[in-house]
Design a protein around this motif. Structure first.
Motif, PDB file in Angstrom:
ATOM      1  N   LEU A 127      -8.686   1.726   2.408  1.00  0.00           N
ATOM      2  CA  LEU A 127      -8.354   1.328   3.776  1.00  0.00           C
ATOM      3  C   LEU A 127      -9.632   1.296   4.602  1.00  0.00           C
ATOM      4  N   ASP A 128      -9.891   0.164   5.245  1.00  0.00           N
ATOM      5  CA  ASP A 128     -11.017  -0.005   6.161  1.00  0.00           C
ATOM      6  C   ASP A 128     -10.464  -0.036   7.578  1.00  0.00           C
ATOM      7  N   ILE A 129     -10.848   0.926   8.396  1.00  0.00           N
ATOM      8  CA  ILE A 129     -10.314   1.041   9.760  1.00  0.00           C
ATOM      9  C   ILE A 129     -11.344   0.524  10.759  1.00  0.00           C
ATOM     10  N   GLY A 130     -10.954  -0.492  11.528  1.00  0.00           N
ATOM     11  CA  GLY A 130     -11.858  -1.145  12.472  1.00  0.00           C
ATOM     12  C   GLY A 130     -12.698  -2.180  11.760  1.00  0.00           C
ATOM     13  N   THR A 131     -12.055  -3.139  11.117  1.00  0.00           N
ATOM     14  CA  THR A 131     -12.739  -4.024  10.174  1.00  0.00           C
ATOM     15  C   THR A 131     -13.663  -5.046  10.814  1.00  0.00           C
ATOM     16  N   GLY A 132     -13.412  -5.423  12.075  1.00  0.00           N
ATOM     17  CA  GLY A 132     -14.294  -6.395  12.725  1.00  0.00           C
ATOM     18  C   GLY A 132     -14.312  -7.719  11.984  1.00  0.00           C
ATOM     19  N   SER A 133     -15.490  -8.147  11.550  1.00  0.00           N
ATOM     20  CA  SER A 133     -15.623  -9.402  10.809  1.00  0.00           C
ATOM     21  C   SER A 133     -15.058  -9.315   9.400  1.00  0.00           C
ATOM     22  N   GLY A 134     -14.673  -8.108   8.988  1.00  0.00           N
ATOM     23  CA  GLY A 134     -14.166  -7.913   7.634  1.00  0.00           C
ATOM     24  C   GLY A 134     -15.255  -7.623   6.626  1.00  0.00           C
ATOM     25  N   CYS A 135     -16.491  -7.394   7.101  1.00  0.00           N
ATOM     26  CA  CYS A 135     -17.622  -7.310   6.175  1.00  0.00           C
ATOM     27  C   CYS A 135     -17.485  -6.172   5.170  1.00  0.00           C
ATOM     28  N   ALA A 147      -9.836  -2.684  -7.013  1.00  0.00           N
ATOM     29  CA  ALA A 147      -9.305  -2.066  -5.804  1.00  0.00           C
ATOM     30  C   ALA A 147      -8.331  -2.979  -5.073  1.00  0.00           C
ATOM     31  N   ASN A 148      -7.369  -2.356  -4.415  1.00  0.00           N
ATOM     32  CA  ASN A 148      -6.508  -3.024  -3.449  1.00  0.00           C
ATOM     33  C   ASN A 148      -6.996  -2.610  -2.064  1.00  0.00           C
ATOM     34  N   VAL A 149      -7.413  -3.568  -1.262  1.00  0.00           N
ATOM     35  CA  VAL A 149      -8.066  -3.263   0.015  1.00  0.00           C
ATOM     36  C   VAL A 149      -7.177  -3.694   1.179  1.00  0.00           C
ATOM     37  N   THR A 150      -6.970  -2.758   2.097  1.00  0.00           N
ATOM     38  CA  THR A 150      -6.276  -3.022   3.353  1.00  0.00           C
ATOM     39  C   THR A 150      -7.275  -2.827   4.487  1.00  0.00           C
ATOM     40  N   ALA A 151      -7.192  -3.667   5.511  1.00  0.00           N
ATOM     41  CA  ALA A 151      -8.136  -3.574   6.633  1.00  0.00           C
ATOM     42  C   ALA A 151      -7.381  -3.646   7.947  1.00  0.00           C
ATOM     43  N   TRP A 152      -7.731  -2.741   8.866  1.00  0.00           N
ATOM     44  CA  TRP A 152      -7.092  -2.690  10.178  1.00  0.00           C
ATOM     45  C   TRP A 152      -8.072  -3.064  11.279  1.00  0.00           C
ATOM     46  N   SER A 189       6.039   4.928   9.044  1.00  0.00           N
ATOM     47  CA  SER A 189       6.093   4.468   7.658  1.00  0.00           C
ATOM     48  C   SER A 189       4.711   4.367   7.031  1.00  0.00           C
ATOM     49  N   LEU A 190       3.661   4.273   7.880  1.00  0.00           N
ATOM     50  CA  LEU A 190       2.319   4.165   7.342  1.00  0.00           C
ATOM     51  C   LEU A 190       1.935   5.387   6.527  1.00  0.00           C
ATOM     52  N   THR A 191       2.477   6.554   6.893  1.00  0.00           N
ATOM     53  CA  THR A 191       2.115   7.763   6.176  1.00  0.00           C
ATOM     54  C   THR A 191       2.709   7.788   4.771  1.00  0.00           C
ATOM     55  N   LEU A 192       3.615   6.879   4.468  1.00  0.00           N
ATOM     56  CA  LEU A 192       4.212   6.833   3.145  1.00  0.00           C
ATOM     57  C   LEU A 192       3.272   6.209   2.132  1.00  0.00           C
ATOM     58  N   LYS A 193       2.301   5.408   2.593  1.00  0.00           N
ATOM     59  CA  LYS A 193       1.354   4.789   1.684  1.00  0.00           C
ATOM     60  C   LYS A 193       0.125   5.680   1.561  1.00  0.00           C
ATOM     61  N   SER A 194      -0.323   5.923   0.355  1.00  0.00           N
ATOM     62  CA  SER A 194      -1.474   6.790   0.161  1.00  0.00           C
ATOM     63  C   SER A 194      -2.683   5.971  -0.272  1.00  0.00           C
ATOM     64  N   PHE A 195      -3.852   6.509   0.017  1.00  0.00           N
ATOM     65  CA  PHE A 195      -5.110   5.824  -0.264  1.00  0.00           C
ATOM     66  C   PHE A 195      -6.045   6.737  -1.044  1.00  0.00           C
ATOM     67  N   ASP A 196      -6.879   6.109  -1.859  1.00  0.00           N
ATOM     68  CA  ASP A 196      -7.930   6.835  -2.570  1.00  0.00           C
ATOM     69  C   ASP A 196      -9.188   6.961  -1.728  1.00  0.00           C
ATOM     70  N   LEU A 197      -9.359   6.024  -0.794  1.00  0.00           N
ATOM     71  CA  LEU A 197     -10.593   6.003  -0.008  1.00  0.00           C
ATOM     72  C   LEU A 197     -10.319   5.376   1.350  1.00  0.00           C
ATOM     73  N   ILE A 198     -10.801   6.020   2.390  1.00  0.00           N
ATOM     74  CA  ILE A 198     -10.774   5.460   3.739  1.00  0.00           C
ATOM     75  C   ILE A 198     -12.220   5.335   4.213  1.00  0.00           C
ATOM     76  N   VAL A 199     -12.569   4.174   4.745  1.00  0.00           N
ATOM     77  CA  VAL A 199     -13.916   3.940   5.247  1.00  0.00           C
ATOM     78  C   VAL A 199     -13.812   3.377   6.658  1.00  0.00           C
ATOM     79  N   SER A 200     -14.767   3.760   7.495  1.00  0.00           N
ATOM     80  CA  SER A 200     -14.748   3.236   8.863  1.00  0.00           C
ATOM     81  C   SER A 200     -16.141   3.247   9.473  1.00  0.00           C
ATOM     82  N   ASN A 201     -16.444   2.168  10.164  1.00  0.00           N
ATOM     83  CA  ASN A 201     -17.595   2.098  11.067  1.00  0.00           C
ATOM     84  C   ASN A 201     -17.000   1.916  12.454  1.00  0.00           C
TER      85      ASN A 201
END
Length: 296
Positions: A127-135, A147-152, A189-201
């Motif tokens: 999960l990438d939080i605050g993805t901006g341009s998606g970089c 990996a399965n990548v989700t971006a917010w 419901s978001l707490t039902l999905k689990s992640f291996d890695l969270i990254v954020s800038n």
């Protein structure tokens, strides 16, 4: 138009090296001229239409508009991303964050199967939080195909631009509009999905730091993606770390790009929230820029 004449027009805003680099970037991206072409004087051979376009670009650059917005392109981790004023321009330091993640994943992302053959672990959730341009999200999706990548992001403009970049670069990323500071009852419901890695800038520049920032940043890049209140500089880090406690799998990893002024405070905060094996890394300029932590 001579190359020297062009870059000298920008020395009132940028130092000589940066002015030269900006003009070279324009000539490469918009006119397909290599450094060899420039040295050989190809700028003098431009047609009337090209000269008019280049002059229009130079006039915008002279107003302090970042070159990435002027030409609509920013380089990141060896790829070109579309950017507009609605998103933060990707920085080289953020590229270092991706490289750190990829190196760690290379070291830990393979296991020995029952028959002794090595194989990649599949379905790694990021999960990438605050993805901006998606970089970040797009880079990780392309360089970590397992990996399965989700971006917010909170910004509709950012999500539109990020989706455009994902399509152009062939990355499979799920984009969602979410505000990490306002995850309310409707998002349980978001707490039902689990992640291996969270990254954020996340946004991390305090309002008081504006005096040290360049005009081209302050006047043109989105303040929503830059600034936090002086009285709560860790607000995004705290919200993300708290969310990570709920949704990260055991031994899941949390990665932040940091404000060096608050690196130690951020590390102390995530440790207080129960994360372990915290590690701060320096960027290419020797600043405390990145934090890695593990969920116990």
């Amino acid at each position: 138009m001579k190359y020297e004449t062009l870059w000298r027009r920008l020395t009132g805003i940028y130092d000589t090296d940066e002015a030269k680099a900006i003009v070279r970037w324009v000539l490469d991206v918009r006119f397909g001229l290599s450094l060899t072409d420039i040295v050989c004087g190809k700028t003098d051979e431009m047609g009337e239409a090209e000269r008019a376009e280049l002059e229009a670009i130079m006039q915008r650059l002279e107003k302090g508009i970042p070159v990435q917005y002027v030409v609509g392109v920013a380089e990141f981790c060896g790829r070109r991303f579309h950017v507009e004023p609605g998103v933060l321009i990707p920085r080289p330091e953020t590229g270092e964050l991706c490289e750190i993640i990829l190196e760690v994943r290379k070291a830990t992302g393979r296991r020995v199967s029952g028959n002794g053959k090595r194989r990649e672990v599949r379905e790694y959730q990021i999960l990438d939080i605050g993805t901006g341009s998606g970089c970040i999200a797009i880079t990780l999706a392309l360089d970590m195909p397992q990996a399965n990548v989700t971006a917010w992001d909170i910004s509709e403009d950012a999500l539109r631009i990020a989706k455009k970049n994902a399509e152009a670069l062939g990355a499979d990323v799920t984009f969602e509009k979410q505000d990490i500071l306002k995850l309310g009852e409707q998002n349980k419901s978001l707490t039902l999905k689990s992640f291996d890695l969270i990254v954020s800038n996340p946004p991390y520049v305090c309002q008081k730091e504006q005096a040290t920032m360049g005009r081209h940043v302050l006047e043109h890049e989105p303040h929503l993606a830059l600034f936090v209140p002086d009285d709560d500089p860790l607000c995004f880090y705290r919200a993300i770390a708290n969310f990570g406690r709920k949704v990260l799998k055991p031994d899941g990893l949390l990665y932040f790009e940091l404000n060096p002024l608050y690196a130690c405070e951020t590390e102390a905060m995530v440790r207080e929230l129960g994360f372990s094996e915290t590690e701060i890394k320096q960027d290419m300029f020797g600043k405390q820029r990145f934090l890695k932590a593990k969920k116990i």
